[in-house]
Motif scaffolding. Structure first.
Motif, PDB file in Angstrom:
ATOM      1  N   PHE A  44      11.853  11.358  -1.527  1.00 10.02           N
ATOM      2  CA  PHE A  44      12.404  10.905  -0.251  1.00 10.02           C
ATOM      3  C   PHE A  44      12.157  11.948   0.834  1.00 10.02           C
ATOM      4  N   GLY A  45      12.352  13.216   0.499  1.00  7.22           N
ATOM      5  CA  GLY A  45      12.146  14.292   1.470  1.00  7.22           C
ATOM      6  C   GLY A  45      10.707  14.390   1.950  1.00  7.22           C
ATOM      7  N   VAL A  46       9.757  14.245   1.022  1.00 13.78           N
ATOM      8  CA  VAL A  46       8.343  14.308   1.411  1.00 13.78           C
ATOM      9  C   VAL A  46       7.988  13.139   2.321  1.00 13.78           C
ATOM     10  N   LEU A  86      10.236   3.938  -3.078  1.00 11.41           N
ATOM     11  CA  LEU A  86      10.158   2.971  -4.178  1.00 11.41           C
ATOM     12  C   LEU A  86       8.928   3.261  -5.042  1.00 11.41           C
ATOM     13  N   GLY A  87       7.811   3.565  -4.412  1.00  8.61           N
ATOM     14  CA  GLY A  87       6.608   3.924  -5.161  1.00  8.61           C
ATOM     15  C   GLY A  87       6.846   5.138  -6.045  1.00  8.61           C
ATOM     16  N   GLY A  88       7.531   6.137  -5.511  1.00  7.82           N
ATOM     17  CA  GLY A  88       7.861   7.318  -6.296  1.00  7.82           C
ATOM     18  C   GLY A  88       8.766   6.987  -7.479  1.00  7.82           C
ATOM     19  N   ALA A 114       0.841  -1.207   0.000  1.00  6.47           N
ATOM     20  CA  ALA A 114       0.000   0.000   0.000  1.00  6.47           C
ATOM     21  C   ALA A 114       0.870   1.249   0.000  1.00  6.47           C
ATOM     22  N   ASN A 115       1.932   1.246   0.806  1.00  4.95           N
ATOM     23  CA  ASN A 115       2.837   2.403   0.859  1.00  4.95           C
ATOM     24  C   ASN A 115       3.543   2.619  -0.481  1.00  4.95           C
ATOM     25  N   ILE A 116       3.831   1.553  -1.173  1.00  5.11           N
ATOM     26  CA  ILE A 116       4.443   1.697  -2.501  1.00  5.11           C
ATOM     27  C   ILE A 116       3.438   2.343  -3.444  1.00  5.11           C
ATOM     28  N   TRP A 117       2.233   1.789  -3.507  1.00  2.65           N
ATOM     29  CA  TRP A 117       1.237   2.244  -4.491  1.00  2.65           C
ATOM     30  C   TRP A 117       0.730   3.658  -4.244  1.00  2.65           C
ATOM     31  N   ILE A 118       0.658   4.084  -2.989  1.00  3.92           N
ATOM     32  CA  ILE A 118       0.147   5.446  -2.758  1.00  3.92           C
ATOM     33  C   ILE A 118       1.143   6.523  -3.198  1.00  3.92           C
ATOM     34  N   PHE A 119       2.401   6.146  -3.399  1.00  3.37           N
ATOM     35  CA  PHE A 119       3.390   7.128  -3.845  1.00  3.37           C
ATOM     36  C   PHE A 119       3.722   7.041  -5.334  1.00  3.37           C
ATOM     37  N   ASP A 152       8.382   2.395   5.813  1.00  2.00           N
ATOM     38  CA  ASP A 152       7.471   3.300   5.112  1.00  2.00           C
ATOM     39  C   ASP A 152       8.246   4.259   4.207  1.00  2.00           C
ATOM     40  N   VAL A 153       9.350   4.790   4.717  1.00  6.70           N
ATOM     41  CA  VAL A 153      10.179   5.709   3.927  1.00  6.70           C
ATOM     42  C   VAL A 153      10.696   4.992   2.678  1.00  6.70           C
ATOM     43  N   LEU A 154      11.195   3.779   2.852  1.00 13.33           N
ATOM     44  CA  LEU A 154      11.735   3.026   1.723  1.00 13.33           C
ATOM     45  C   LEU A 154      10.638   2.642   0.729  1.00 13.33           C
ATOM     46  N   ALA A 155       9.492   2.185   1.236  1.00 16.47           N
ATOM     47  CA  ALA A 155       8.389   1.773   0.357  1.00 16.47           C
ATOM     48  C   ALA A 155       7.824   2.971  -0.396  1.00 16.47           C
TER      49      ALA A 155
END
Length: 149
Positions: free
Chosen positions: A75-77, A103-105, A46-51, A97-100
């Motif tokens: 990454f900053g956001v 990755l999504g971004g 989910a964290n990947i897809w939302i970004f 969460d930061v990494l996922a």
């Protein structure tokens, strides 16, 4: 305009966990610095897809930026979101969460670059049309959910 709507939804989703009140939030101050420690795989996805949209939007808005500048922005956001959660005691801050999210971004940037190679100058128009349809569907879905008795 779509990016602004996405930004509000992202804030509501990440910081407020789809709640309308601080009273319903998990009021803990926890910071996990071990990647994938106590992570639920569905949350990571989910964290990947939302970004993914964030990567697409940043690529649309800042086409000339090099990849690293876009990556640092994403990454900053996401780091800001995790820091705000920790400072305001409104959730668990997690390196996963930061990494996922990052990755999504990256996936979003890659999708944009692939589309740009395929359809060139029509990329932004195509993405705007698609994003408008998806945003409308999401907004209707949210109205439906919150209007239920």
């Amino acid at each position: 305009m779509l990016f602004i709507i996405y930004g509000f939804v992202l804030i509501w989703l990440v910081l407020f966990k789809l709640q309308f009140s601080f009273d319903h939030l998990d009021r803990v101050r926890v910071m996990n610095m071990i990647p994938l420690h106590h992570s639920v795989l569905s949350e990571v996805y989910a964290n990947i897809w939302i970004f993914v949209p964030f990567g697409i939007f940043i690529s649309m808005l800042k086409r000339k930026w090099p990849f690293m500048k876009k990556l640092v922005s994403i990454f900053g956001v996401t780091l800001a979101f995790e820091t705000i959660q920790f400072v305001l005691v409104i959730g668990r801050s997690d390196i996963t969460d930061v990494l996922a999210n990052t990755l999504g971004g990256i996936i979003g940037i890659s999708i944009y670059e692939l589309l740009f190679k395929l359809i060139k100058h029509r990329t932004n128009k195509t993405i705007n049309l698609f994003a408008s349809v998806v945003t409308s569907i999401v907004m209707l879905f949210l109205i439906f959910i919150f209007k239920r008795p």
